[in-house]
Design a protein around this motif. Structure first.
Motif, PDB file in Angstrom:
ATOM      1  N   UNK A  86       0.825  -1.206   0.000  1.00 50.78           N
ATOM      2  CA  UNK A  86       0.000   0.000   0.000  1.00 50.78           C
ATOM      3  C   UNK A  86       0.862   1.259   0.000  1.00 50.78           C
ATOM      4  N   UNK A  87       2.140   1.089   0.285  1.00 49.26           N
ATOM      5  CA  UNK A  87       3.114   2.191   0.232  1.00 49.26           C
ATOM      6  C   UNK A  87       4.403   1.646  -0.390  1.00 49.26           C
ATOM      7  N   UNK A  88       5.295   2.544  -0.780  1.00 50.65           N
ATOM      8  CA  UNK A  88       6.593   2.107  -1.315  1.00 50.65           C
ATOM      9  C   UNK A  88       7.366   1.299  -0.274  1.00 50.65           C
ATOM     10  N   UNK A  89       7.263   1.717   0.983  1.00 53.02           N
ATOM     11  CA  UNK A  89       7.970   1.013   2.056  1.00 53.02           C
ATOM     12  C   UNK A  89       7.438  -0.405   2.240  1.00 53.02           C
ATOM     13  N   UNK A  90       6.130  -0.568   2.129  1.00 50.21           N
ATOM     14  CA  UNK A  90       5.531  -1.899   2.264  1.00 50.21           C
ATOM     15  C   UNK A  90       5.937  -2.787   1.078  1.00 50.21           C
ATOM     16  N   UNK A  91       5.951  -2.238  -0.121  1.00 46.90           N
ATOM     17  CA  UNK A  91       6.380  -3.001  -1.292  1.00 46.90           C
ATOM     18  C   UNK A  91       7.835  -3.433  -1.136  1.00 46.90           C
ATOM     19  N   UNK A  92       8.672  -2.551  -0.624  1.00 49.97           N
ATOM     20  CA  UNK A  92      10.078  -2.890  -0.387  1.00 49.97           C
ATOM     21  C   UNK A  92      10.195  -3.992   0.667  1.00 49.97           C
ATOM     22  N   UNK A  93       9.350  -3.949   1.677  1.00 57.68           N
ATOM     23  CA  UNK A  93       9.333  -5.007   2.685  1.00 57.68           C
ATOM     24  C   UNK A  93       8.979  -6.345   2.039  1.00 57.68           C
ATOM     25  N   UNK A  94       7.967  -6.374   1.185  1.00 56.24           N
ATOM     26  CA  UNK A  94       7.599  -7.610   0.482  1.00 56.24           C
ATOM     27  C   UNK A  94       8.767  -8.114  -0.360  1.00 56.24           C
ATOM     28  N   UNK A  95       9.456  -7.192  -1.013  1.00 55.73           N
ATOM     29  CA  UNK A  95      10.601  -7.568  -1.847  1.00 55.73           C
ATOM     30  C   UNK A  95      11.689  -8.226  -0.986  1.00 55.73           C
ATOM     31  N   UNK A  96      11.955  -7.686   0.185  1.00 58.29           N
ATOM     32  CA  UNK A  96      12.967  -8.262   1.079  1.00 58.29           C
ATOM     33  C   UNK A  96      12.530  -9.627   1.608  1.00 58.29           C
ATOM     34  N   UNK A  97      11.243  -9.780   1.897  1.00 57.55           N
ATOM     35  CA  UNK A  97      10.739 -11.073   2.376  1.00 57.55           C
ATOM     36  C   UNK A  97      10.879 -12.126   1.278  1.00 57.55           C
ATOM     37  N   UNK A  98      10.500 -11.779   0.062  1.00 57.40           N
ATOM     38  CA  UNK A  98      10.629 -12.731  -1.049  1.00 57.40           C
ATOM     39  C   UNK A  98      12.093 -13.089  -1.260  1.00 57.40           C
ATOM     40  N   UNK A  99      12.971 -12.101  -1.213  1.00 61.65           N
ATOM     41  CA  UNK A  99      14.407 -12.355  -1.380  1.00 61.65           C
ATOM     42  C   UNK A  99      14.909 -13.318  -0.307  1.00 61.65           C
ATOM     43  N   UNK A 100      14.503 -13.109   0.936  1.00 62.08           N
ATOM     44  CA  UNK A 100      14.960 -13.941   2.043  1.00 62.08           C
ATOM     45  C   UNK A 100      14.489 -15.387   1.912  1.00 62.08           C
ATOM     46  N   UNK A 101      13.258 -15.587   1.483  1.00 54.92           N
ATOM     47  CA  UNK A 101      12.666 -16.929   1.437  1.00 54.92           C
ATOM     48  C   UNK A 101      12.520 -17.477   0.012  1.00 54.92           C
ATOM     49  N   UNK A 102      13.204 -16.882  -0.933  1.00 54.65           N
ATOM     50  CA  UNK A 102      13.053 -17.284  -2.334  1.00 54.65           C
ATOM     51  C   UNK A 102      13.342 -18.775  -2.533  1.00 54.65           C
ATOM     52  N   UNK A 103      14.388 -19.277  -1.898  1.00 55.21           N
ATOM     53  CA  UNK A 103      14.726 -20.695  -2.064  1.00 55.21           C
ATOM     54  C   UNK A 103      13.584 -21.619  -1.636  1.00 55.21           C
ATOM     55  N   UNK A 104      12.819 -21.220  -0.637  1.00 51.84           N
ATOM     56  CA  UNK A 104      11.661 -22.005  -0.180  1.00 51.84           C
ATOM     57  C   UNK A 104      10.479 -21.815  -1.118  1.00 51.84           C
ATOM     58  N   UNK A 105      10.182 -20.569  -1.467  1.00 53.64           N
ATOM     59  CA  UNK A 105       9.044 -20.270  -2.336  1.00 53.64           C
ATOM     60  C   UNK A 105       9.185 -20.917  -3.704  1.00 53.64           C
ATOM     61  N   UNK A 106      10.405 -20.963  -4.235  1.00 55.05           N
ATOM     62  CA  UNK A 106      10.609 -21.477  -5.591  1.00 55.05           C
ATOM     63  C   UNK A 106      10.376 -22.976  -5.716  1.00 55.05           C
ATOM     64  N   UNK A 107      10.280 -23.672  -4.622  1.00 53.93           N
ATOM     65  CA  UNK A 107      10.005 -25.106  -4.690  1.00 53.93           C
ATOM     66  C   UNK A 107       8.615 -25.374  -5.254  1.00 53.93           C
ATOM     67  N   UNK A 108       7.661 -24.501  -4.957  1.00 58.14           N
ATOM     68  CA  UNK A 108       6.275 -24.685  -5.391  1.00 58.14           C
ATOM     69  C   UNK A 108       5.788 -23.642  -6.384  1.00 58.14           C
ATOM     70  N   UNK A 109       6.425 -22.470  -6.377  1.00 53.69           N
ATOM     71  CA  UNK A 109       5.875 -21.339  -7.123  1.00 53.69           C
ATOM     72  C   UNK A 109       6.865 -20.706  -8.076  1.00 53.69           C
TER      73      UNK A 109
END
Length: 78
Positions: free
Chosen positions: A21-44
């Motif tokens: 909903x804000x640039x800061x929140x989008x950046x937070x989502x980007x950091x979360x995806x970066x941190x857990x990308x190895x897990x997320x990529x197993x299914x998605x």
């Protein structure tokens, strides 16, 4: 993540899009995806909207992208 797993199991062709909903929140989502990308990529498959608002481009999510993404897409791997 469990909601996305459940939803994409019931709707395997769905593509989920989200942004903050804000640039800061989008950046937070980007950091979360970066941190857990190895897990997320197993299914998605995770892509993101880069570039600018006037010229957006959907690409594979790159954890080393040096700018802020505009939005994110998640789709269950087939």
């Amino acid at each position: 993540m469990y909601i996305i797993q459940d939803f994409t199991r019931a709707n395997p062709t769905a593509k989920i899009v989200f942004t903050g909903s804000t640039k800061e929140r989008t950046l937070l989502y980007q950091r979360i995806i970066k941190t857990y990308l190895h897990t997320f990529q197993k299914e998605f498959e995770i892509t993101a909207l880069g570039g600018s608002f006037s010229n957006p481009v959907e690409t594979m999510f790159d954890p080393w992208y040096d700018k802020q993404y505009l939005a994110f897409f998640v789709k269950r791997k087939t």
